[in-house]
Design a protein around this motif. Structure first.
Motif, PDB file in Angstrom:
ATOM      1  N   GLN A   1      73.843 -33.571  64.926  1.00  0.00           N
ATOM      2  CA  GLN A   1      72.778 -34.055  65.815  1.00  0.00           C
ATOM      3  C   GLN A   1      71.394 -33.649  65.321  1.00  0.00           C
ATOM      4  OE1 GLN A   1      73.351 -36.292  68.184  1.00  0.00           O
ATOM      5  NE2 GLN A   1      75.393 -36.142  67.271  1.00  0.00           N
ATOM      6  N   ILE A   2      71.378 -32.972  64.184  1.00  0.00           N
ATOM      7  CA  ILE A   2      70.081 -32.555  63.618  1.00  0.00           C
ATOM      8  C   ILE A   2      69.673 -33.581  62.565  1.00  0.00           C
ATOM      9  CG2 ILE A   2      68.843 -30.722  62.412  1.00  0.00           C
ATOM     10  CD1 ILE A   2      70.959 -28.755  63.471  1.00  0.00           C
ATOM     11  N   PHE A   3      68.533 -34.204  62.768  1.00  0.00           N
ATOM     12  CA  PHE A   3      68.054 -35.235  61.834  1.00  0.00           C
ATOM     13  C   PHE A   3      66.916 -34.650  61.011  1.00  0.00           C
ATOM     14  CE2 PHE A   3      69.582 -37.640  65.616  1.00  0.00           C
ATOM     15  CZ  PHE A   3      70.775 -38.054  65.033  1.00  0.00           C
ATOM     16  N   LEU A   4      67.092 -34.670  59.712  1.00  0.00           N
ATOM     17  CA  LEU A   4      66.141 -33.982  58.838  1.00  0.00           C
ATOM     18  C   LEU A   4      65.359 -34.956  57.964  1.00  0.00           C
ATOM     19  CD1 LEU A   4      69.134 -32.311  58.794  1.00  0.00           C
ATOM     20  CD2 LEU A   4      67.622 -30.564  57.877  1.00  0.00           C
ATOM     21  N   LYS A   5      64.096 -34.610  57.752  1.00  0.00           N
ATOM     22  CA  LYS A   5      63.239 -35.371  56.845  1.00  0.00           C
ATOM     23  C   LYS A   5      62.602 -34.384  55.860  1.00  0.00           C
ATOM     24  CE  LYS A   5      61.540 -39.219  58.506  1.00  0.00           C
ATOM     25  NZ  LYS A   5      61.103 -40.366  59.346  1.00  0.00           N
ATOM     26  N   ARG A   6      61.609 -34.876  55.121  1.00  0.00           N
ATOM     27  CA  ARG A   6      60.970 -34.051  54.078  1.00  0.00           C
ATOM     28  C   ARG A   6      60.705 -32.612  54.547  1.00  0.00           C
ATOM     29  NH1 ARG A   6      55.337 -35.788  51.153  1.00  0.00           N
ATOM     30  NH2 ARG A   6      56.678 -37.506  50.440  1.00  0.00           N
ATOM     31  N   ASP A   7      61.155 -31.673  53.740  1.00  0.00           N
ATOM     32  CA  ASP A   7      60.923 -30.238  53.936  1.00  0.00           C
ATOM     33  C   ASP A   7      61.728 -29.600  55.072  1.00  0.00           C
ATOM     34  OD1 ASP A   7      59.227 -30.150  51.770  1.00  0.00           O
ATOM     35  OD2 ASP A   7      57.414 -30.410  52.959  1.00  0.00           O
ATOM     36  N   ASP A   8      62.500 -30.393  55.807  1.00  0.00           N
ATOM     37  CA  ASP A   8      63.334 -29.790  56.858  1.00  0.00           C
ATOM     38  C   ASP A   8      64.530 -29.101  56.214  1.00  0.00           C
ATOM     39  OD1 ASP A   8      61.663 -30.817  58.764  1.00  0.00           O
ATOM     40  OD2 ASP A   8      62.925 -32.557  59.205  1.00  0.00           O
ATOM     41  N   LYS A   9      64.997 -28.039  56.855  1.00  0.00           N
ATOM     42  CA  LYS A   9      66.179 -27.385  56.306  1.00  0.00           C
ATOM     43  C   LYS A   9      67.069 -26.820  57.392  1.00  0.00           C
ATOM     44  CE  LYS A   9      63.793 -23.025  55.381  1.00  0.00           C
ATOM     45  NZ  LYS A   9      63.232 -22.176  54.336  1.00  0.00           N
ATOM     46  N   VAL A  10      68.297 -26.539  57.003  1.00  0.00           N
ATOM     47  CA  VAL A  10      69.261 -25.961  57.929  1.00  0.00           C
ATOM     48  C   VAL A  10      70.102 -24.975  57.108  1.00  0.00           C
ATOM     49  CG1 VAL A  10      70.982 -27.794  57.576  1.00  0.00           C
ATOM     50  CG2 VAL A  10      70.935 -26.561  59.726  1.00  0.00           C
ATOM     51  N   ILE A  11      70.424 -23.833  57.719  1.00  0.00           N
ATOM     52  CA  ILE A  11      71.221 -22.822  57.012  1.00  0.00           C
ATOM     53  C   ILE A  11      72.565 -22.662  57.714  1.00  0.00           C
ATOM     54  CG2 ILE A  11      71.334 -20.422  56.209  1.00  0.00           C
ATOM     55  CD1 ILE A  11      68.262 -20.322  56.392  1.00  0.00           C
ATOM     56  N   LEU A  12      73.632 -22.811  56.967  1.00  0.00           N
ATOM     57  CA  LEU A  12      74.985 -22.642  57.502  1.00  0.00           C
ATOM     58  C   LEU A  12      75.495 -21.250  57.145  1.00  0.00           C
ATOM     59  CD1 LEU A  12      76.484 -26.059  56.316  1.00  0.00           C
ATOM     60  CD2 LEU A  12      75.227 -25.553  58.428  1.00  0.00           C
ATOM     61  N   ASP A  13      76.174 -20.632  58.104  1.00  0.00           N
ATOM     62  CA  ASP A  13      76.734 -19.297  57.886  1.00  0.00           C
ATOM     63  C   ASP A  13      78.260 -19.396  57.949  1.00  0.00           C
ATOM     64  OD1 ASP A  13      77.537 -16.679  57.891  1.00  0.00           O
ATOM     65  OD2 ASP A  13      76.479 -16.120  59.732  1.00  0.00           O
ATOM     66  N   PHE A  14      78.911 -19.064  56.848  1.00  0.00           N
ATOM     67  CA  PHE A  14      80.380 -19.109  56.816  1.00  0.00           C
ATOM     68  C   PHE A  14      81.017 -17.828  57.353  1.00  0.00           C
ATOM     69  CE2 PHE A  14      81.803 -23.100  55.032  1.00  0.00           C
ATOM     70  CZ  PHE A  14      80.648 -23.627  54.483  1.00  0.00           C
ATOM     71  N   GLY A  15      80.204 -16.891  57.777  1.00  0.00           N
ATOM     72  CA  GLY A  15      80.737 -15.723  58.472  1.00  0.00           C
ATOM     73  C   GLY A  15      81.268 -14.615  57.591  1.00  0.00           C
ATOM     74  N   ASP A  16      81.482 -14.909  56.324  1.00  0.00           N
ATOM     75  CA  ASP A  16      81.971 -13.893  55.393  1.00  0.00           C
ATOM     76  C   ASP A  16      81.689 -14.397  53.976  1.00  0.00           C
ATOM     77  OD1 ASP A  16      83.117 -11.601  54.358  1.00  0.00           O
ATOM     78  OD2 ASP A  16      85.034 -11.850  55.407  1.00  0.00           O
TER      79      ASP A  16
END
Lengths: 524, 524
Positions: free
Chosen positions: B66-81
């Motif tokens: 549900q997160i829509f990203l454009k230029r310079d947007d970012k998202v960080i995923l954490d795999f927990g380990d």
């Protein structure tokens, strides 16, 4: 095209599967050709070239594999001409065992000026994703950079981001697999006896060839899709050269198959991964569907196409006529703007009036060709002609005027000549006056507008002026280093880029390819 | 390992195909496991974490699409380990038709601190190619970023370099395919009753697991190869946990198969795309072939290995003994340096003396085990022991000294304890004095040296001091955010990186994995 964009994501589209099938059946074969670079070069300062960037040969291509590169080292390969295709090269390691991956940056450039720019410095509105730059990691060498993404380029810069302090990398077997749906071997030679015109013609053919892919692309570096305004001009140049009528037919069906629910044809369509219409609408581009159809039928007897597409053409005309009032006056609509040119620094209303007349005449001929009644359209045409001559021509000044402020601009004169509103003598008089009083052209950056000016000069019998005009425009691009014609070029401001940086400018752009058409039609 | 490098590209190597075949036959199966990220996070300022960078959960992983990203947007995923493996994710487009490619930057990070760095700012000597960063172009969406290169990471940052002004991108189905040649499911639980020690043990097992691949790698993020110094410690931790003796055997054969023509075993070997020895030689690393063989035979009765590899071990010892004079004194050779630790700020001669004794004892036991005559070596050992006690122990100061300047340092004491030069009481006295007068440790950044200090404390019966020492070192890494133990850590300077930037530091490094061994051997 690309400069303007619209977002109309609420619009619904139709999908004529019969037309799409016909378009699919006309999908061209993509021809390929293997090309080797001709030399290793470096950039130089050269005021005679675009952005002051020239090139100098610094090495034989056969010695490439003797160059060992480490962090920050680079080498530039010159393929000697512009191509569209996929690059490949072998990578080998030298020295101690490869104790780290190789990180390689590859830049592809149509003109040398692009290589003088840092990608990180570009921050214009146009997508950075068009920057022709890739980063590759190689965990294990030797390796082959196998066919890259398709790029449009003459130069390839290989820059080593890093090896390790213990080893270096070398390159061998550089190659590009060039591609086009036109013929690679077709050599269009003309008995011009004028070297500069011959060059202008040749570069025109090269531009067209590199834009001819799955469809007539507007630019193989950027946009890479089918725009109606570009298609109309490409088709004209195509009839004068490769004469691939099937590809024009395919493009006509693609536009006709995916109109908005109200019937309007979009300004451009995408064909990969599937056929999709873009949500952009330009008044004159929709109308030029009729022109392109008309030109097609002049060059190719095709009852099927006329039968299939005349109804679609009629819808365009009927929608367009809503912008023409009882007096025969065209008014520009904000949500369906008339394009004419990128520049918005001149009034476009009279140009729009002229384009309506230009297309209306072609449309009436199509109706007649198919035996349909054209009376109603003929009546409107007459009203528009009367209005144009009575209300838009300023007798005192001897020019057509445009808009409430009665602005005199080049575009109005040119388009009314193209529309055939005046007779031959009046045209000649008007164009001479335009050359004398309104030239040189200022503030126009598109070969698209320059094409219409040149053709208006030819039509009016100003052959010498037209040839001079072409040499000053297309000829100057070649002097500045063009292997193919550019999306944008302003003779009064030679380094102008509409995006603020050459790295996203398109230097092989379809709407620049018309000299082949003009030369063949008016000079032979 | 990685900090030091040598270039010896004039050296020729032997190739024992029989040994290489045995190594090949012992190639392990790589087990895989699919792992989903646990949350979407952002970086925070947190002085309790490495480099002052912590994390905060900002979104549910199920809401990612549900997160829509454009230029310079970012998202960080954490795999927990921490994991070693290949990342994949689906990419979709939203809005107007995709009128440009997508350019995506993906960063993989073992610790959050890495994500706070700009790659362009790193200019250290270590190869930039180790930076865990990729750039991808997608001409057509939807698309899948299919299994990336193998990376070592807990976090994945997806940054959109650009879409176009007309559309955005979203992500779904993020996943990593984790891999190891150890067992994913083997849970090594100990009745420690000490939560912190249990954590120290668990992280140790995790570190070892992630380093166990085709060989015992030194670090899955960087270097990714078999170093003898790391192998010796990994093998010890492995016997205490997974007990995969086959993998140790494979590694022993690899080293034995590719010695220099003079017989010396290299410090490390590469195994992909083929088996190649590196041109790096460290005196103690070559000797530790004997230790690793000796430890292997303690844990695995294997006549074949003893028969095959004792001759190779003997060559190492005979070459090493050239550095020992008639009096039993070892001298460091510039072209075959004794490593002991990264730091070159202390004198290593007495440490080298101790390592010689340590390995000579193991070698003599191997000779005896195979029924060979060891007299000659026994005689040298005795000479070395006498020399050590008589010349290197400063009675007045109560410490061993090293070098011409009779430097007192921790390493000399520790290694002479490990070498068993003194009796139990003397060891205890020396270690107590060391703890009292030379602690806290300063200027040592490697878990490798810390391991030897801890083991010397255990051997000397200083169990509480050893446990405290482990908690202050390995325990503190965990407090700072370690999921696996780091290549380098200085408690007195917690943010120290040997390369000036966390982006090329290895945060899962084999030589940090020994707590499992120490705990199992000395605390159970």
């Amino acid at each position: 095209m690309a400069f303007t964009f619209q977002i109309n994501d609420d619009i619904k589209f139709t999908r004529n599967e019969v037309f799409l099938k016909k378009a699919e059946a006309l999908k061209p074969t993509i021809n390929t050709m293997r090309v080797k670079p001709i030399s290793i070069i470096e950039l130089t300062n050269d005021n005679g070239k675009l952005n002051g960037i020239g090139t100098r040969v610094v090495g034989e291509i056969n010695d490439l594999n003797q160059i060992f590169l480490k962090r920050d080292d680079k080498v530039i390969l010159d393929f000697g001409d512009h191509y569209v295709g996929r690059f490949s090269i072998k990578l080998s390691h030298h020295g101690s065992p490869q104790d780290s991956p190789l990180t390689l940056r590859v830049k592809y450039a149509e003109v040398a000026a692009e290589l003088a720019q840092e990608s990180s410095e570009y921050d214009g509105w146009l997508s950075k994703s068009w920057i022709q730059e890739e980063f590759y990691h190689y965990d294990e060498l030797p390796a082959v950079l196998t066919k890259s993404r398709r790029y449009a380029f003459r130069y390839v810069e290989l820059k080593v981001i890093d090896t390790s302090p213990k080893w270096s990398v070398s390159f061998s077997e550089p190659e590009l697999e060039a591609q086009t749906s036109a013929d690679f071997n077709e050599k269009v030679e003309l008995p011009l006896g004028d070297q500069q015109l011959q060059s202008i013609f040749d570069v025109s053919v090269k531009t067209l060839r590199d834009c001819m892919q799955d469809v007539f692309e507007d630019g193989p570096k950027r946009d890479r899709r089918l725009w109606l305004g570009d298609l109309r001009l490409q088709a004209l140049a195509n009839y004068a050269t490769f004469n691939n009528t099937e590809l024009v037919k395919r493009c006509l069906y693609l536009f006709a198959a995916m109109t908005a629910e109200d019937g309007r044809i979009v300004a451009n369509v995408f064909t990969s991964p599937q056929n999709i219409p873009d949500d952009t609408f330009l008044f004159d581009y929709s109308l030029f569907f009729i022109s392109t159809l008309s030109d097609y039928l002049v060059n190719s007897e095709d009852e099927e196409v006329l039968g299939d597409l005349l109804p679609v053409a009629k819808v365009q005309m009927d929608i367009a006529l809503k912008s023409v009032n009882e007096l025969g006056k065209f008014s520009d609509q904000e949500d369906y703007p008339v394009f004419v040119d990128w520049s918005n620094d001149f009034n476009k209303e009279t140009s729009g009036q002229a384009i309506m007349i230009y297309v209306l005449k072609q449309f009436i001929r199509l109706l007649e060709k198919s035996g349909e009644n054209s009376e109603n359209y003929q009546r409107i045409l007459n009203k528009m002609l009367v209005y144009t001559k009575e209300k838009l021509f300023d007798q005192e000044q001897g020019f057509f005027v445009s808009g409430q402020d009665r602005e005199i601009n080049i575009s109005s004169q040119v388009w009314l000549v193209l529309a055939g509103v005046l007779n031959v003598n009046e045209n000649a008089k008007l164009m001479k006056k335009m050359v004398a009083e309104l030239f040189p052209v200022r503030g126009i950056a598109t070969p698209y507008m320059y094409h219409h000016i040149a053709e208006a000069l030819f039509i009016s019998g100003l052959r010498d002026e037209a040839v001079d005009f072409m040499k000053q425009y297309w000829g100057q691009m070649i002097t500045l280093g063009a292997d193919t014609y550019w999306e944008a070029f302003e003779p009064e401001n030679v380094n102008y880029s509409p995006y603020g940086s050459p790295i996203v400018s398109s230097y092989c752009h379809a709407w620049g390819c018309t000299p082949a058409y003009l030369i063949k039609k008016y000079l032979l």
